[in-house]
Enzyme design. Sequence first.
Site, PDB file in Angstrom:
ATOM      1  N   GLU A  12      -2.067  -5.256  -3.713  1.00  0.00           N
ATOM      2  CA  GLU A  12      -1.092  -4.522  -2.902  1.00  0.00           C
ATOM      3  C   GLU A  12      -0.041  -5.450  -2.330  1.00  0.00           C
ATOM      4  O   GLU A  12       1.151  -5.099  -2.263  1.00  0.00           O
ATOM      5  CB  GLU A  12      -1.813  -3.778  -1.781  1.00  0.00           C
ATOM      6  CG  GLU A  12      -2.667  -2.612  -2.260  1.00  0.00           C
ATOM      7  CD  GLU A  12      -3.360  -1.893  -1.126  1.00  0.00           C
ATOM      8  OE1 GLU A  12      -3.658  -0.691  -1.287  1.00  0.00           O
ATOM      9  OE2 GLU A  12      -3.608  -2.524  -0.092  1.00  0.00           O
ATOM     10  N   ASP A  37       0.831  -1.202   0.000  1.00  0.00           N
ATOM     11  CA  ASP A  37       0.000   0.000   0.000  1.00  0.00           C
ATOM     12  C   ASP A  37       0.867   1.254   0.000  1.00  0.00           C
ATOM     13  O   ASP A  37       0.591   2.216  -0.739  1.00  0.00           O
ATOM     14  CB  ASP A  37      -0.916  -0.024   1.223  1.00  0.00           C
ATOM     15  CG  ASP A  37      -1.769   1.229   1.328  1.00  0.00           C
ATOM     16  OD1 ASP A  37      -2.529   1.500   0.376  1.00  0.00           O
ATOM     17  OD2 ASP A  37      -1.691   1.935   2.344  1.00  0.00           O
TER      18      ASP A  37
END
Length: 344
Positions: free
Chosen positions: A135, A67
Site C-alpha cells: 500500500e 490504502d
Amino acid sequence: MLIKDIVDRVKLPFRKEKELYYSLEKITGFLPHNIELYKQALMHKSLALRSENGKFINNERLEFLGDAILGAIVGDIVYKHFEGKREGFLTNTRSKIVQRDTLNRLANEIGLSQLIISNGHASTHNSYMEGNAFEALLGAIYLDRGYSSCKLFMQKKILSHIINIDKVAYKEVNFKSKLIEWCQKNKISLDFELVEEKRDDNNSPVFTYRAIIEGQPGEKGTGYSKKESQQQASKLTLQHLKRKPKFIESIFLAKTQRTKMEEQPIESVPNIDSKMDFIINTEKEIDVQTKESNKKEILESGSTKFSDEDINSSNEIKVKTTKKTLSKEDIIAAAEVAAFSKEA
C-alpha cells in the site's frame, strides 16, 4: 514516453542507487522520478528512524494514502469488469482483493518484500508488513507519477498477471461465515472465546480466539486482529469437523442434552383447588354479619325483652323465641307490662 522518463533513463547508469531503480522498474514497469518517496515506502516502523526535526521516518503515512488509492482503483476496475452485478457482490469482490492476506502474497510475488527495510526481527512477527509496504508503494507512485500510473500498475502488473479477478470474485474465503452457516443449519450454538491477548516484540497486539460449538471446544486461531484470529480459528475448526467424526458426535450429543433440558417443565402445575386470594372471610365480617342477622330475627319476632344496645353489643344472643314459639300467655303478659309502664 515522456521527456522526463527519457532523461531518467539516460541518467540511470550514473546514479548511486541504480540497483534500487532497476528493482523498482521491474516491479512497477517504470522508473521512479523521486526515489526518496519509494525509499520511505520501504521503511518499516521498527527501524525507529527520525529526521533532523525529530519526526519518525517510516512508511505509515504512505500506507494510509495507498490504502485509499488502492480501494478506489480496485473499485473502479471491479465495477467495469462485472457489468450488471449488484453492490453486495462488487463490495465482496473488492474486499477479497484488498485484504491483508492477498496484499502479503502480492508483495512476495512481485519481489517487493525483499526490498523492505526493517530491524530484521520484525519480519518474523508482523504478518502485515508486506501488505503495508504494498500500500505504501501505491502511495509513493501516486505522489510521484499520479493516479493514472497507479491504475496502470494495478491493471498491467497485478490484475493481468498475478490475480485472476474472476476466480477471486467467486471464491469463498470467509471461513467464519461458513462455520456460522453450518451451525445455523443444524441449530447449534457458536461462540468465540478470547483465550489470550498480548503484544509481540514490536508492541503489536496479538489475539488468540477459540471456537466454541455447543459448549464443545474447537480449534484456536492467532492473528494481529480479532477478525483475523477468529477467521483462523474457524478455518481450523472446519477442518477438524471434516477429519474428526467423533467431534461432530460430541457436538450433537451436547445439543441433545440441551434441548432435552429446555423441554422439561420449569414450574409445577398450579393448584386450582387452593383458596382464592380475592375471597375475604375475616372474623370481623363474620361478627358484623352475625349481628345483623340476630337483630333482624329479634325484630321480626316482636320480642321486647332486648334493647337496641343489647342487640348491637353482642353476637352471642341466641334467639329462641319467634312468633311461632310465643304462647298466648306470654303475649298477654308483654302487653300488660307495656300498658302499666305507660300509666306509670
